[in-house]
Write a protein that holds these residues in place. Structure first.
Motif, PDB file in Angstrom:
ATOM      1  N   ALA A 172      -3.667  -9.658  -4.769  1.00 51.80           N
ATOM      2  CA  ALA A 172      -4.021  -8.340  -4.239  1.00 51.80           C
ATOM      3  C   ALA A 172      -2.967  -7.929  -3.220  1.00 51.80           C
ATOM      4  N   VAL A 173      -2.339  -6.779  -3.449  1.00 51.65           N
ATOM      5  CA  VAL A 173      -1.251  -6.303  -2.594  1.00 51.65           C
ATOM      6  C   VAL A 173      -1.739  -5.082  -1.814  1.00 51.65           C
ATOM      7  N   CYS A 174      -1.561  -5.135  -0.497  1.00 50.43           N
ATOM      8  CA  CYS A 174      -2.008  -4.042   0.367  1.00 50.43           C
ATOM      9  C   CYS A 174      -0.815  -3.192   0.810  1.00 50.43           C
ATOM     10  N   GLY A 175      -1.105  -2.048   1.394  1.00 47.06           N
ATOM     11  CA  GLY A 175      -0.075  -1.081   1.735  1.00 47.06           C
ATOM     12  C   GLY A 175       0.636  -1.380   3.037  1.00 47.06           C
ATOM     13  N   GLY A 176       1.680  -2.174   2.969  1.00 45.60           N
ATOM     14  CA  GLY A 176       2.501  -2.483   4.127  1.00 45.60           C
ATOM     15  C   GLY A 176       3.911  -2.774   3.670  1.00 45.60           C
ATOM     16  N   ILE A 177       4.860  -2.734   4.591  1.00 46.77           N
ATOM     17  CA  ILE A 177       6.255  -2.917   4.209  1.00 46.77           C
ATOM     18  C   ILE A 177       6.498  -4.269   3.561  1.00 46.77           C
ATOM     19  N   ALA A 178       5.694  -5.280   3.935  1.00 44.50           N
ATOM     20  CA  ALA A 178       5.869  -6.614   3.358  1.00 44.50           C
ATOM     21  C   ALA A 178       5.525  -6.659   1.875  1.00 44.50           C
ATOM     22  N   ALA A 179       4.960  -5.572   1.339  1.00 41.25           N
ATOM     23  CA  ALA A 179       4.633  -5.533  -0.088  1.00 41.25           C
ATOM     24  C   ALA A 179       5.871  -5.718  -0.957  1.00 41.25           C
ATOM     25  N   TYR A 180       7.055  -5.459  -0.376  1.00 40.29           N
ATOM     26  CA  TYR A 180       8.280  -5.628  -1.187  1.00 40.29           C
ATOM     27  C   TYR A 180       8.474  -7.087  -1.595  1.00 40.29           C
ATOM     28  N   LYS A 181       7.810  -8.025  -0.903  1.00 43.45           N
ATOM     29  CA  LYS A 181       7.929  -9.436  -1.253  1.00 43.45           C
ATOM     30  C   LYS A 181       6.991  -9.851  -2.383  1.00 43.45           C
ATOM     31  N   SER A 182       6.027  -9.000  -2.719  1.00 43.71           N
ATOM     32  CA  SER A 182       5.004  -9.405  -3.692  1.00 43.71           C
ATOM     33  C   SER A 182       5.569  -9.747  -5.071  1.00 43.71           C
ATOM     34  N   PRO A 183       6.636  -9.082  -5.569  1.00 47.37           N
ATOM     35  CA  PRO A 183       7.191  -9.510  -6.853  1.00 47.37           C
ATOM     36  C   PRO A 183       7.677 -10.966  -6.836  1.00 47.37           C
ATOM     37  N   PRO A 200     -11.511 -19.702  -4.502  1.00 48.90           N
ATOM     38  CA  PRO A 200     -10.844 -19.796  -3.200  1.00 48.90           C
ATOM     39  C   PRO A 200     -10.012 -18.546  -2.918  1.00 48.90           C
ATOM     40  N   VAL A 201     -10.005 -18.127  -1.656  1.00 48.22           N
ATOM     41  CA  VAL A 201      -9.270 -16.925  -1.250  1.00 48.22           C
ATOM     42  C   VAL A 201      -8.227 -17.304  -0.204  1.00 48.22           C
ATOM     43  N   TYR A 202      -7.003 -16.840  -0.409  1.00 46.76           N
ATOM     44  CA  TYR A 202      -5.886 -17.113   0.494  1.00 46.76           C
ATOM     45  C   TYR A 202      -5.381 -15.785   1.046  1.00 46.76           C
ATOM     46  N   ILE A 203      -5.214 -15.717   2.353  1.00 47.45           N
ATOM     47  CA  ILE A 203      -4.888 -14.458   3.019  1.00 47.45           C
ATOM     48  C   ILE A 203      -3.590 -14.616   3.797  1.00 47.45           C
ATOM     49  N   ALA A 204      -2.610 -13.772   3.501  1.00 47.59           N
ATOM     50  CA  ALA A 204      -1.313 -13.792   4.197  1.00 47.59           C
ATOM     51  C   ALA A 204      -1.173 -12.500   4.993  1.00 47.59           C
ATOM     52  N   PRO A 205      -1.541 -12.513   6.281  1.00 45.46           N
ATOM     53  CA  PRO A 205      -1.480 -11.295   7.087  1.00 45.46           C
ATOM     54  C   PRO A 205      -0.044 -10.811   7.283  1.00 45.46           C
ATOM     55  N   ALA A 206       0.101  -9.512   7.460  1.00 45.27           N
ATOM     56  CA  ALA A 206       1.400  -8.907   7.772  1.00 45.27           C
ATOM     57  C   ALA A 206       1.145  -7.613   8.530  1.00 45.27           C
ATOM     58  N   MET A 207       1.666  -7.550   9.747  1.00 41.97           N
ATOM     59  CA  MET A 207       1.492  -6.337  10.569  1.00 41.97           C
ATOM     60  C   MET A 207       2.407  -6.437  11.773  1.00 41.97           C
ATOM     61  N   ASP A 208       2.445  -5.390  12.566  1.00 43.97           N
ATOM     62  CA  ASP A 208       3.312  -5.393  13.731  1.00 43.97           C
ATOM     63  C   ASP A 208       2.773  -6.345  14.797  1.00 43.97           C
ATOM     64  N   LEU A 209       3.651  -6.731  15.720  1.00 46.71           N
ATOM     65  CA  LEU A 209       3.373  -7.745  16.728  1.00 46.71           C
ATOM     66  C   LEU A 209       2.084  -7.476  17.498  1.00 46.71           C
ATOM     67  N   ASP A 210       1.943  -6.276  18.077  1.00 46.94           N
ATOM     68  CA  ASP A 210       0.787  -5.977  18.916  1.00 46.94           C
ATOM     69  C   ASP A 210      -0.497  -5.898  18.102  1.00 46.94           C
ATOM     70  N   MET A 211      -0.387  -5.442  16.869  1.00 42.30           N
ATOM     71  CA  MET A 211      -1.558  -5.417  15.988  1.00 42.30           C
ATOM     72  C   MET A 211      -2.024  -6.839  15.689  1.00 42.30           C
TER      73      MET A 211
END
Length: 409
Positions: free
Chosen positions: A218-229, A322-333
Motif C-alpha cells: 500500500a503506497v501513500c501520498g508522500g515524496i517517498a512514494a518514488y521508492k515504492s517501485p 502481518p502488517v508492516y509499516i514504514a513511516p515517512a514524513m518531515d522531522l517535526d511531524m
C-alpha cells in the motif's frame, strides 16, 4: 536434570553376547571405550540396536550400569525408554537417575496404531508428566505408524523438553526437490518426514521467508512514494508475488503504470474503476503480508482511528495477515507526540514499525523521517518472518536413519 544440547554423532550401542547367550560385559566396555576414542559426541544406551526388547529388567539395569562405568563421565548418555503403554513409559522415565543420564530416547507407541492426535497426546503426556529432556523416535517400519511433520512441529513448539527427534522413516526422498517445491505453509501437510521439513525450514529458511509470499503493498501520498517501485522489485526478486494499491494522492508521486509494469498486476486506487468493483476484502484475504510504505502521518492516524475512506484503509481494516509499516514524513511531524502515540498504538496491534531513518528530508531539514530504504524494508520483513518460523530456536537432532540387520538364524 541436565540441560543438554546434543550435537554431532551419537552411537546406538549394541549388546554383545557370548557363546553361552549371556551378555558379554567385557566386550561392551571395549565398545564404549572404542567409540569414545574414535570421537563420537554421545552414546545411546538401550536403544533398539541394543536388543532391548529381548532383555530382562535386570539385564537392562546391568547393561546401563556397565555403559555408565565404562564411559567415566566423558560423554552424554541418552537412554532408550519406550513402549506402547503411555503411563508405563512415563513411570519408567520418572525412575531414571538423571545424574548420569542426559536425555531419553523414546520410540513412538507400536502395534496400537495411534492416530496423529494419539501420537501427539502420547508425547504431550510424557513431556508434561516427566519434564525430562526427550528425543522422540519415529520408526514407522517397526511401529506401524509414521509420525507426520505437522505432529512433530506441533509438539516441538509446545513442549521445550521435547528436544529433538530421531526420524527413521525407512524411505529415501529427494530433499532438494522438496526444498524447491514446498513453501512454509505446505511443509506441515506435504513433507513426508521431519528431515524434509528441517531442510525446508532450516537450510533454505532465509529464502522461504519471502519466497512464494503474496505481498500487498500500500503506497501513500508522500515524496517517498518514488521508492515504492524498488520495494516491488526487491520482493519479486525474492520470489514473492506483489500487488499494489494506492491512496488517491499517491498517484501524484508515483505512476500506477510503473508499478503495474514491475508487479505484473493491475494497480488500484479507487473502489470502482470503469464500472468494475475493486474488492478490498479479496485483496486483504489474498495477502500473506501487507506493507504500507510510505506510511504518511495521515494514514497512520486513520489506521489508529479505524477510518475507512479509501481503498488502502478498507484493505488494511480487512487484513488478517502481518502488517508492516514504514513511516515517512518531515522531522517535526515524526517527532510530534501524536505521531509517536499513534505508532505505539499500532505496535500494540502487533504491527511491525520499520523505523524512519535519519538524513536530509524533502523540506531541507536534517533528522529522522526518511522512509527506510527498500532493501532495509525487505530485510526487516524477512527477519520478522524468520523469527516466527516453527523451528526457530529449536534444537533438532537428525540421525542417519534406522538400523537394518538380518535376524540371526
Amino acid at each position: 536434570m541436565s540441560d543438554i544440547r546434543l550435537t554431532g554423532t551419537g552411537v546406538a550401542l549394541c549388546t554383545p553376547f557370548d557363546d553361552e547367550k549371556r551378555i558379554d560385559f567385557n566386550a561392551l566396555e571395549r565398545l564404549v571405550r572404542f567409540n569414545i576414542k574414535e570421537g563420537v559426541e554421545y552414546l545411546v544406551a538401550l536403544g533398539t540396536t541394543a536388543e532391548t526388547a529381548t532383555l530382562s529388567k535386570e539385564e537392562k539395569k546391568d547393561v546401563l550400569q556397565c555403559i555408565i562405568n565404562a564411559n567415566e563421565g566423558k560423554l552424554p548418555i541418552v537412554l532408550g525408554v519406550g513402549g506402547n503403554d503411555t503411563l508405563s513409559v512415563a513411570k519408567d522415565i520418572s525412575l531414571v537417575d538423571f545424574s548420569e543420564i542426559h536425555a531419553i530416547l523414546s520410540v513412538s507407541p507400536y502395534y496400537n496404531g495411534p492416530t496423529q492426535e494419539g501420537l501427539y497426546q502420547h508425547y504431550k503426556y510424557l513431556a508434561k508428566e516427566t519434564q525430562a529432556p526427550i528425543l522422540m523416535y519415529n520408526v514407522p517400519w517397526r511401529t506401524g505408524r509414521n509420525m507426520e511433520p505437522a505432529t512433530t512441529l506441533r509438539l516441538a513448539n509446545e513442549f521445550p523438553n521435547l528436544i529433538g527427534i530421531k526420524d527413521a522413516p525407512g524411505m529415501k526422498r529427494n530433499s532438494e526437490e522438496t526444498t524447491v517445491t514446498y513453501n512454509r505453509e505446505e511443509i506441515e501437510s506435504k513433507a513426508s518426514n521431519i528431515y524434509e521439513a528441517i531442510v525446508v525450514m532450516g537450510k533454505r529458511a532465509e529464502q522461504i521467508a519471502s519466497e512464494d509470499k503474496k505481498v500487498l503493498l500500500a503506497v501513500c501520498g508522500g515524496i517517498a512514494a518514488y521508492k515504492s517501485p524498488y520495494i516491488v522489485r526487491h520482493f519479486i526478486k525474492e520470489g514473492a508475488e506483489v500487488k499494489v494499491i494506492l491512496t488517491p494522492s499517491a498517484k501524484d508521486f508515483v505512476s500506477p503504470l510503473t508499478l503495474s509494469t514491475l508487479s505484473k498486476n493491475e494497480v488500484h486506487w479507487t473502489f470502482v474503476e470503469d464500472d468494475s468493483w475493486n474488492n478490498h476484502v479479496d485483496l486483504a484475504l489474498w495477502a500473506d503480508l501487507m506493507i504500507i510504505a510510505p506510511a504518511t502521518a495521515s494514514t497512520i492516524s486513520k489506521m489508529v482511528d479505524g477510518q475507512c475512506d479509501n481503498l488502502v484503509m478498507a484493505s488494511y481494516l480487512s487484513a488478517k495477515c502481518p502488517v508492516y509499516i514504514a513511516p515517512a514524513m518531515d522531522l517535526d511531524m515524526y517527532k510530534h507526540p501524536s505521531t509517536a502515540a499513534n505508532l505505539d498504538k499500532l505496535r500494540s496491534y502487533k504491527h511491525l514499525i520499520i523505523e524512519a531513518q535519519f538524513g536530509e528530508l524533502a523540506s531541507g531539514l536534517h533528522g529522522q523521517g526518511r522512509m527506510a530504504e527498500p532493501k532495509d524494508i525487505l530485510s526487516c520483513v524477512k527477519e520478522d518472518l524468520l523469527a516466527k518460523a516453527s523451528l526457530n530456536g529449536k534444537t533438532v537432532l537428525i540421525s542417519a536413519g534406522p538400523t537394518y540387520e538380518y535376524i540371526d538364524p
